[in-house]
Motif scaffolding. Structure first.
Motif, PDB file in Angstrom:
ATOM      1  N   LEU A  69     -26.194 -15.320  10.702  1.00 39.15           N
ATOM      2  CA  LEU A  69     -26.850 -16.508  11.253  1.00 39.15           C
ATOM      3  C   LEU A  69     -27.514 -16.233  12.604  1.00 39.15           C
ATOM      4  O   LEU A  69     -28.443 -16.937  12.991  1.00 39.15           O
ATOM      5  CB  LEU A  69     -25.841 -17.647  11.413  1.00 39.15           C
ATOM      6  N   ARG A  70     -27.046 -15.229  13.301  1.00 38.61           N
ATOM      7  CA  ARG A  70     -27.609 -14.922  14.627  1.00 38.61           C
ATOM      8  C   ARG A  70     -29.075 -14.551  14.497  1.00 38.61           C
ATOM      9  O   ARG A  70     -29.476 -13.812  13.610  1.00 38.61           O
ATOM     10  CB  ARG A  70     -26.843 -13.783  15.284  1.00 38.61           C
ATOM     11  N   ASP A  71     -29.865 -15.076  15.400  1.00 35.82           N
ATOM     12  CA  ASP A  71     -31.295 -14.783  15.439  1.00 35.82           C
ATOM     13  C   ASP A  71     -31.983 -15.043  14.101  1.00 35.82           C
ATOM     14  O   ASP A  71     -32.917 -14.353  13.721  1.00 35.82           O
ATOM     15  CB  ASP A  71     -31.557 -13.335  15.877  1.00 35.82           C
ATOM     16  N   ASN A  72     -31.512 -16.038  13.367  1.00 32.44           N
ATOM     17  CA  ASN A  72     -32.086 -16.338  12.072  1.00 32.44           C
ATOM     18  C   ASN A  72     -32.500 -17.805  12.006  1.00 32.44           C
ATOM     19  O   ASN A  72     -32.308 -18.465  10.997  1.00 32.44           O
ATOM     20  CB  ASN A  72     -31.081 -16.012  10.960  1.00 32.44           C
ATOM     21  N   TYR A  73     -33.034 -18.329  13.089  1.00 31.68           N
ATOM     22  CA  TYR A  73     -33.479 -19.714  13.113  1.00 31.68           C
ATOM     23  C   TYR A  73     -34.927 -19.748  12.655  1.00 31.68           C
ATOM     24  O   TYR A  73     -35.782 -19.090  13.215  1.00 31.68           O
ATOM     25  CB  TYR A  73     -33.357 -20.299  14.522  1.00 31.68           C
ATOM     26  N   PRO A  74     -35.214 -20.487  11.590  1.00 29.97           N
ATOM     27  CA  PRO A  74     -36.576 -20.485  11.056  1.00 29.97           C
ATOM     28  C   PRO A  74     -37.572 -21.138  11.999  1.00 29.97           C
ATOM     29  O   PRO A  74     -37.236 -22.058  12.735  1.00 29.97           O
ATOM     30  CB  PRO A  74     -36.449 -21.286   9.765  1.00 29.97           C
ATOM     31  N   SER A  75     -38.748 -20.644  11.967  1.00 25.07           N
ATOM     32  CA  SER A  75     -39.826 -21.250  12.726  1.00 25.07           C
ATOM     33  C   SER A  75     -40.422 -22.332  11.845  1.00 25.07           C
ATOM     34  O   SER A  75     -41.128 -22.047  10.879  1.00 25.07           O
ATOM     35  CB  SER A  75     -40.875 -20.190  13.072  1.00 25.07           C
ATOM     36  N   CYS A  76     -40.097 -23.572  12.155  1.00 26.90           N
ATOM     37  CA  CYS A  76     -40.579 -24.667  11.322  1.00 26.90           C
ATOM     38  C   CYS A  76     -40.845 -25.892  12.185  1.00 26.90           C
ATOM     39  O   CYS A  76     -40.499 -25.935  13.354  1.00 26.90           O
ATOM     40  CB  CYS A  76     -39.576 -24.988  10.225  1.00 26.90           C
ATOM     41  N   SER A  77     -41.453 -26.864  11.604  1.00 24.83           N
ATOM     42  CA  SER A  77     -41.783 -28.082  12.341  1.00 24.83           C
ATOM     43  C   SER A  77     -40.520 -28.867  12.639  1.00 24.83           C
ATOM     44  O   SER A  77     -39.495 -28.711  11.994  1.00 24.83           O
ATOM     45  CB  SER A  77     -42.737 -28.936  11.517  1.00 24.83           C
ATOM     46  N   ALA A  78     -40.593 -29.734  13.621  1.00 24.20           N
ATOM     47  CA  ALA A  78     -39.452 -30.555  14.002  1.00 24.20           C
ATOM     48  C   ALA A  78     -39.004 -31.430  12.839  1.00 24.20           C
ATOM     49  O   ALA A  78     -37.817 -31.667  12.663  1.00 24.20           O
ATOM     50  CB  ALA A  78     -39.799 -31.414  15.210  1.00 24.20           C
ATOM     51  N   SER A  79     -39.930 -31.886  12.029  1.00 23.27           N
ATOM     52  CA  SER A  79     -39.553 -32.770  10.924  1.00 23.27           C
ATOM     53  C   SER A  79     -38.691 -32.054   9.892  1.00 23.27           C
ATOM     54  O   SER A  79     -37.884 -32.676   9.222  1.00 23.27           O
ATOM     55  CB  SER A  79     -40.798 -33.359  10.253  1.00 23.27           C
ATOM     56  N   ALA A  80     -38.839 -30.740   9.782  1.00 27.92           N
ATOM     57  CA  ALA A  80     -38.035 -29.993   8.820  1.00 27.92           C
ATOM     58  C   ALA A  80     -36.615 -29.822   9.308  1.00 27.92           C
ATOM     59  O   ALA A  80     -35.726 -29.523   8.525  1.00 27.92           O
ATOM     60  CB  ALA A  80     -38.671 -28.634   8.554  1.00 27.92           C
ATOM     61  N   ARG A  81     -36.371 -29.985  10.606  1.00 23.25           N
ATOM     62  CA  ARG A  81     -35.029 -29.813  11.155  1.00 23.25           C
ATOM     63  C   ARG A  81     -34.296 -31.144  11.283  1.00 23.25           C
ATOM     64  O   ARG A  81     -33.192 -31.182  11.786  1.00 23.25           O
ATOM     65  CB  ARG A  81     -35.097 -29.133  12.522  1.00 23.25           C
ATOM     66  N   THR A  82     -34.892 -32.239  10.899  1.00 22.51           N
ATOM     67  CA  THR A  82     -34.236 -33.539  11.031  1.00 22.51           C
ATOM     68  C   THR A  82     -33.736 -34.019   9.696  1.00 22.51           C
ATOM     69  O   THR A  82     -34.172 -33.572   8.647  1.00 22.51           O
ATOM     70  CB  THR A  82     -35.187 -34.584  11.632  1.00 22.51           C
ATOM     71  N   TRP A  83     -32.831 -34.931   9.767  1.00 21.26           N
ATOM     72  CA  TRP A  83     -32.207 -35.480   8.576  1.00 21.26           C
ATOM     73  C   TRP A  83     -32.509 -36.959   8.547  1.00 21.26           C
ATOM     74  O   TRP A  83     -32.087 -37.707   9.418  1.00 21.26           O
ATOM     75  CB  TRP A  83     -30.713 -35.221   8.661  1.00 21.26           C
ATOM     76  N   ALA A  84     -33.245 -37.406   7.583  1.00 19.94           N
ATOM     77  CA  ALA A  84     -33.585 -38.816   7.467  1.00 19.94           C
ATOM     78  C   ALA A  84     -32.464 -39.541   6.753  1.00 19.94           C
ATOM     79  O   ALA A  84     -31.990 -39.092   5.727  1.00 19.94           O
ATOM     80  CB  ALA A  84     -34.891 -38.987   6.699  1.00 19.94           C
ATOM     81  N   LEU A 135      -9.957 -11.783   3.100  1.00 24.46           N
ATOM     82  CA  LEU A 135     -11.309 -11.707   2.552  1.00 24.46           C
ATOM     83  C   LEU A 135     -12.150 -12.887   3.037  1.00 24.46           C
ATOM     84  O   LEU A 135     -13.310 -12.710   3.418  1.00 24.46           O
ATOM     85  CB  LEU A 135     -11.264 -11.670   1.025  1.00 24.46           C
ATOM     86  N   LEU A 136     -11.573 -14.077   3.054  1.00 18.65           N
ATOM     87  CA  LEU A 136     -12.301 -15.251   3.537  1.00 18.65           C
ATOM     88  C   LEU A 136     -12.715 -15.074   4.995  1.00 18.65           C
ATOM     89  O   LEU A 136     -13.855 -15.361   5.367  1.00 18.65           O
ATOM     90  CB  LEU A 136     -11.459 -16.515   3.369  1.00 18.65           C
ATOM     91  N   GLU A 137     -11.801 -14.588   5.820  1.00 20.03           N
ATOM     92  CA  GLU A 137     -12.126 -14.339   7.229  1.00 20.03           C
ATOM     93  C   GLU A 137     -13.273 -13.342   7.357  1.00 20.03           C
ATOM     94  O   GLU A 137     -14.194 -13.535   8.151  1.00 20.03           O
ATOM     95  CB  GLU A 137     -10.895 -13.837   7.986  1.00 20.03           C
ATOM     96  N   ALA A 138     -13.237 -12.269   6.576  1.00 21.90           N
ATOM     97  CA  ALA A 138     -14.287 -11.254   6.626  1.00 21.90           C
ATOM     98  C   ALA A 138     -15.630 -11.830   6.192  1.00 21.90           C
ATOM     99  O   ALA A 138     -16.665 -11.566   6.823  1.00 21.90           O
ATOM    100  CB  ALA A 138     -13.917 -10.056   5.746  1.00 21.90           C
ATOM    101  N   VAL A 139     -15.626 -12.631   5.148  1.00 20.93           N
ATOM    102  CA  VAL A 139     -16.864 -13.239   4.659  1.00 20.93           C
ATOM    103  C   VAL A 139     -17.428 -14.206   5.695  1.00 20.93           C
ATOM    104  O   VAL A 139     -18.641 -14.216   5.957  1.00 20.93           O
ATOM    105  CB  VAL A 139     -16.627 -13.949   3.306  1.00 20.93           C
ATOM    106  N   LEU A 140     -16.559 -15.011   6.315  1.00 16.82           N
ATOM    107  CA  LEU A 140     -17.033 -15.953   7.337  1.00 16.82           C
ATOM    108  C   LEU A 140     -17.562 -15.223   8.568  1.00 16.82           C
ATOM    109  O   LEU A 140     -18.545 -15.653   9.177  1.00 16.82           O
ATOM    110  CB  LEU A 140     -15.918 -16.929   7.712  1.00 16.82           C
ATOM    111  N   ASP A 141     -16.911 -14.115   8.930  1.00 21.23           N
ATOM    112  CA  ASP A 141     -17.406 -13.312  10.060  1.00 21.23           C
ATOM    113  C   ASP A 141     -18.789 -12.745   9.752  1.00 21.23           C
ATOM    114  O   ASP A 141     -19.692 -12.778  10.594  1.00 21.23           O
ATOM    115  CB  ASP A 141     -16.439 -12.167  10.385  1.00 21.23           C
ATOM    116  N   GLU A 142     -18.964 -12.220   8.543  1.00 24.63           N
ATOM    117  CA  GLU A 142     -20.263 -11.671   8.152  1.00 24.63           C
ATOM    118  C   GLU A 142     -21.333 -12.767   8.135  1.00 24.63           C
ATOM    119  O   GLU A 142     -22.450 -12.568   8.595  1.00 24.63           O
ATOM    120  CB  GLU A 142     -20.177 -11.009   6.784  1.00 24.63           C
ATOM    121  N   PHE A 143     -20.971 -13.925   7.615  1.00 23.83           N
ATOM    122  CA  PHE A 143     -21.894 -15.061   7.591  1.00 23.83           C
ATOM    123  C   PHE A 143     -22.325 -15.429   9.015  1.00 23.83           C
ATOM    124  O   PHE A 143     -23.510 -15.646   9.284  1.00 23.83           O
ATOM    125  CB  PHE A 143     -21.220 -16.251   6.902  1.00 23.83           C
ATOM    126  N   GLY A 144     -21.371 -15.461   9.934  1.00 24.55           N
ATOM    127  CA  GLY A 144     -21.687 -15.764  11.328  1.00 24.55           C
ATOM    128  C   GLY A 144     -22.648 -14.758  11.937  1.00 24.55           C
ATOM    129  O   GLY A 144     -23.570 -15.119  12.668  1.00 24.55           O
TER     130      GLY A 144
END
Length: 85
Positions: A69-84, A57-66
């Motif tokens: 994630l494909r083609d699901n990168y948000p369109s946001c400013s560079a500052s939102a993608r950084t970690w201070a 079940l864990l493998e199936a859930v991780l596969d589905e999660f993967g």
């Protein structure tokens, strides 16, 4: 304040954004190590049935999660993608 990009590769982000790359694998290894040491502080204790995870079940859930994630990168400013830090 230092700004770091969180990346799965050990090199800086190819976009040339400023900041130092923070390796995701190294960061996750540190999280796991910190959790292990925290857990060891409580000594031996019986686990609860609710913590049992079926490997298939864990493998199936991780596969589905993967897949999600494909083609699901948000369109946001560079500052939102950084970690201070």
């Amino acid at each position: 304040m230092t700004t770091r990009l969180l990346t799965s590769s050990p090199v800086a982000h190819p976009s040339g954004e400023s900041g130092t790359a923070l390796n995701l694998r190294r960061a996750l290894d540190r999280v796991i190590d910190n959790h292990r040491r925290w857990k060891e502080g409580f000594g031996d204790h019986p686990g609860h049935d609710a913590l049992a995870v079926d490997d298939d079940l864990l493998e199936a859930v991780l596969d589905e999660f993967g897949l999600r994630l494909r083609d699901n990168y948000p369109s946001c400013s560079a500052s939102a993608r950084t970690w201070a830090t």
